[in-house]
Scaffold this motif. Structure first.
Motif, mmCIF file in Angstrom:
data_model
loop_
_atom_site.group_PDB
_atom_site.id
_atom_site.type_symbol
_atom_site.label_atom_id
_atom_site.label_comp_id
_atom_site.label_asym_id
_atom_site.label_seq_id
_atom_site.Cartn_x
_atom_site.Cartn_y
_atom_site.Cartn_z
ATOM 1 N N TRP A 3 0.833 -1.206 0.000
ATOM 2 C CA TRP A 3 0.000 0.000 0.000
ATOM 3 C C TRP A 3 0.866 1.254 0.000
ATOM 4 O O TRP A 3 0.619 2.199 -0.753
ATOM 5 N N LEU A 4 1.915 1.265 0.839
ATOM 6 C CA LEU A 4 2.816 2.411 0.899
ATOM 7 C C LEU A 4 3.522 2.613 -0.438
ATOM 8 O O LEU A 4 3.704 3.742 -0.889
ATOM 9 N N SER A 5 3.913 1.505 -1.073
ATOM 10 C CA SER A 5 4.572 1.581 -2.385
ATOM 11 C C SER A 5 3.642 2.168 -3.425
ATOM 12 O O SER A 5 4.037 2.996 -4.256
ATOM 13 N N SER A 6 2.374 1.738 -3.385
ATOM 14 C CA SER A 6 1.391 2.230 -4.368
ATOM 15 C C SER A 6 1.133 3.719 -4.194
ATOM 16 O O SER A 6 0.775 4.418 -5.137
ATOM 17 N N ARG A 8 3.498 5.728 -3.415
ATOM 18 C CA ARG A 8 4.789 6.334 -3.744
ATOM 19 C C ARG A 8 5.523 6.910 -2.529
ATOM 20 O O ARG A 8 6.202 7.926 -2.627
ATOM 21 N N TYR A 9 5.374 6.251 -1.375
ATOM 22 C CA TYR A 9 6.208 6.617 -0.240
ATOM 23 C C TYR A 9 7.645 6.222 -0.562
ATOM 24 O O TYR A 9 7.887 5.274 -1.322
ATOM 25 N N SER A 10 8.606 6.924 0.006
ATOM 26 C CA SER A 10 10.012 6.626 -0.273
ATOM 27 C C SER A 10 10.397 5.287 0.347
ATOM 28 O O SER A 10 9.796 4.857 1.337
ATOM 29 N N PRO A 11 11.397 4.607 -0.217
ATOM 30 C CA PRO A 11 11.846 3.316 0.335
ATOM 31 C C PRO A 11 12.213 3.409 1.809
ATOM 32 O O PRO A 11 11.939 2.481 2.581
ATOM 33 N N SER A 12 12.832 4.517 2.236
ATOM 34 C CA SER A 12 13.230 4.652 3.640
ATOM 35 C C SER A 12 12.006 4.762 4.551
ATOM 36 O O SER A 12 11.982 4.189 5.644
ATOM 37 N N THR A 13 10.959 5.471 4.093
ATOM 38 C CA THR A 13 9.728 5.596 4.884
ATOM 39 C C THR A 13 9.008 4.253 4.961
ATOM 40 O O THR A 13 8.506 3.868 6.028
ATOM 41 N N ILE A 14 8.977 3.536 3.856
ATOM 42 C CA ILE A 14 8.344 2.211 3.833
ATOM 43 C C ILE A 14 9.032 1.285 4.833
ATOM 44 O O ILE A 14 8.376 0.582 5.605
ATOM 45 N N LYS A 15 10.356 1.305 4.823
ATOM 46 C CA LYS A 15 11.120 0.455 5.745
ATOM 47 C C LYS A 15 10.854 0.858 7.201
ATOM 48 O O LYS A 15 10.607 0.006 8.056
ATOM 49 N N THR A 16 10.886 2.151 7.470
ATOM 50 C CA THR A 16 10.692 2.657 8.836
ATOM 51 C C THR A 16 9.307 2.294 9.359
ATOM 52 O O THR A 16 9.166 1.773 10.472
ATOM 53 N N TYR A 17 8.263 2.562 8.567
ATOM 54 C CA TYR A 17 6.887 2.315 9.005
ATOM 55 C C TYR A 17 6.599 0.818 9.157
ATOM 56 O O TYR A 17 5.939 0.400 10.108
ATOM 57 N N SER A 18 7.100 0.016 8.224
ATOM 58 C CA SER A 18 6.817 -1.423 8.286
ATOM 59 C C SER A 18 7.522 -2.073 9.481
ATOM 60 O O SER A 18 6.959 -2.954 10.138
ATOM 61 N N GLU A 19 8.746 -1.621 9.771
ATOM 62 C CA GLU A 19 9.464 -2.178 10.925
ATOM 63 C C GLU A 19 8.824 -1.736 12.238
ATOM 64 O O GLU A 19 8.770 -2.507 13.200
ATOM 65 N N ALA A 20 8.318 -0.505 12.272
ATOM 66 C CA ALA A 20 7.624 -0.015 13.463
ATOM 67 C C ALA A 20 6.343 -0.821 13.694
ATOM 68 O O ALA A 20 6.040 -1.239 14.817
ATOM 69 N N LYS A 67 -1.460 4.605 12.752
ATOM 70 C CA LYS A 67 -2.559 5.418 12.220
ATOM 71 C C LYS A 67 -2.849 5.038 10.763
ATOM 72 O O LYS A 67 -4.004 4.826 10.371
ATOM 73 N N LEU A 68 -1.792 4.919 9.974
ATOM 74 C CA LEU A 68 -1.948 4.543 8.562
ATOM 75 C C LEU A 68 -2.458 3.117 8.407
ATOM 76 O O LEU A 68 -3.369 2.840 7.618
ATOM 77 N N PHE A 69 -1.857 2.203 9.164
ATOM 78 C CA PHE A 69 -2.205 0.785 9.041
ATOM 79 C C PHE A 69 -3.669 0.526 9.358
ATOM 80 O O PHE A 69 -4.377 -0.127 8.594
ATOM 81 N N PHE A 70 -4.122 1.044 10.492
ATOM 82 C CA PHE A 70 -5.495 0.758 10.901
ATOM 83 C C PHE A 70 -6.516 1.496 10.042
ATOM 84 O O PHE A 70 -7.594 0.973 9.768
ATOM 85 N N LYS A 71 -6.176 2.674 9.582
ATOM 86 C CA LYS A 71 -7.128 3.443 8.776
ATOM 87 C C LYS A 71 -7.251 2.895 7.359
ATOM 88 O O LYS A 71 -8.357 2.816 6.803
ATOM 89 N N THR A 72 -6.127 2.491 6.758
ATOM 90 C CA THR A 72 -6.132 2.094 5.350
ATOM 91 C C THR A 72 -6.277 0.585 5.132
ATOM 92 O O THR A 72 -7.022 0.147 4.274
#
Length: 269
Positions: A3-6, A8-20, A67-72
Motif C-alpha cells: 500500500w505504501l509503495s502504491s 509512492r512513499y520513499s523506500p526509507s519511509t516504507i522500511k521505517t513504518y513497516s518495521e515499526a 494510524k496509517l495501518f489501521f485506517k487504510t
C-alpha cells in the motif's frame, strides 16, 4: 508495504513504518488484530517504548505507522488524540564555521571527493539529492542546479556559482561519468551512501577537526551562512526545499551574526 509503495512513499519511509508496525504486532502476537484498541496502543507505549527507553522519534514513527495501518488496511479508526505523542525536544542544528568548511574541502586531493563535498555545501544538498544528480540537472548557462523528486516528491532549483561550475567541468574531464553525475567504481552505478560518508570521515580526520561531523552538517552550515550574509529566510526555505517556514526558522537560533553584536551587561560592571 504494498500500500505504501502504491502511494509512492520513499523506500526509507516504507522500511521505517513497516518495521515499526512489525514491532507492535509482535508485541501483541497473541491477540487478533481486529481486537486491538486504543488502550492497547497506550499499553504498548508504556510497557515497550518507555520501558526500553526508546527515542521520541521512534515513538512518533509508531504512532504514524499505526494510524496509517489501521485506517487504510484494517479500515478501523484509531483515535490518535488518545495516543501519547512525545513532546519534541528543541535541538539546534550543528553548524561549522566557514573556516572549518574551507579546511574540510582543501585537505582533499581527489577531484571527485572534493567536488562532491563542495557541491553539498555550495547548494545545501541532502546526501541522496547529490547522489541522484545527472549532468542534465546542471544548467550552466543559467547558473542553476535542478534537484528532481527530492523529499516529499518535490522538484526545486538552486543557484550554482561560476566556481562550482568550473570545478564540475574539471571533474567531468577527469572522470567522464556516463549516467549519474557521481558514479561508483562500476560504470552506470550511483556512488554509494557509505562511500560518501567515508569521504567525509577522511576529510575530517585530515583537517584535524574533533567534532562528530555528518554530511547534513554541511547543509545546516549552508543555510546558516546564507542567513548570516543577509539572505531572506523565505528564500532559504525555497533553496532547502522546506514545506514549512517553521522548519527553516530553526537556523535563526544558530546564526551568530546578531548574537555577537549583543553587549553583555557584565561589561558595564
Amino acid at each position: 508495504m504494498q500500500w505504501l509503495s502504491s502511494k509512492r512513499y520513499s523506500p526509507s519511509t516504507i522500511k521505517t513504518y513497516s518495521e515499526a508496525l512489525k514491532s507492535f504486532l509482535i508485541f501483541y502476537r497473541e491477540k487478533q488484530i481486529a481486537e486491538i484498541t486504543n488502550e492497547d496502543v497506550i499499553i504498548y507505549n508504556n510497557e515497550f517504548i518507555l520501558k526500553n527507553n526508546l527515542s521520541a522519534s521512534y515513538q512518533n514513527q509508531i504512532v504514524n505507522a499505526l494510524k496509517l495501518f489501521f485506517k487504510t488496511i484494517q479500515d478501523k479508526q484509531i483515535i490518535i488524540d488518545t495516543i501519547h505523542r512525545p513532546k519534541r525536544g528543541k535541538i539546534l542544528p550543528n553548524v561549522l564555521s566557514k573556516e572549518e568548511i574551507k579546511l574540510i574541502l582543501t585537505v582533499l586531493t581527489n577531484t571527485k571527493h572534493k567536488t562532491m563535498l563542495s557541491l553539498i555545501y555550495a547548494c545545501g544538498l541532502r546526501r541522496n539529492e547529490l547522489l541522484q544528480l545527472t549532468f542534465e540537472d546542471i544548467q550552466a548557462d543559467r547558473k542553476l542546479l535542478v534537484i528532481k523528486q527530492s523529499k516529499g516528491k518535490k522538484d526545486r532549483i538552486v543557484p550554482i556559482s561560476d566556481k562550482i561550475i568550473e570545478m564540475l567541468r574539471d571533474y567531468y574531464k577527469e572522470y567522464s561519468p556516463k549516467k549519474w553525475l557521481f558514479e561508483g567504481q562500476r560504470e552506470n552505478t550511483k556512488y554509494s551512501d557509505r562511500s560518501l560518508e567515508e569521504v567525509l570521515k577522511k576529510s575530517i580526520r585530515l583537517a584535524q577537526i574533533n567534532k562528530p561531523v555528518s554530511l547534513h552538517w554541511l547543509r545546516h552550515s549552508y543555510a546558516t551562512h546564507l542567513l548570516e550574509s543577509g539572505t531572506d529566510l523565505r528564500y532559504i526555505q525555497e533553496l532547502l526545499g522546506h514545506s514549512s517556514s517553521k522548519t527553516t526558522e530553526i537556523y535563526t537560533h544558530v546564526s551568530t551574526k546578531s548574537i555577537q553584536n549583543i553587549k553583555s551587561p557584565f561589561d558595564d560592571l
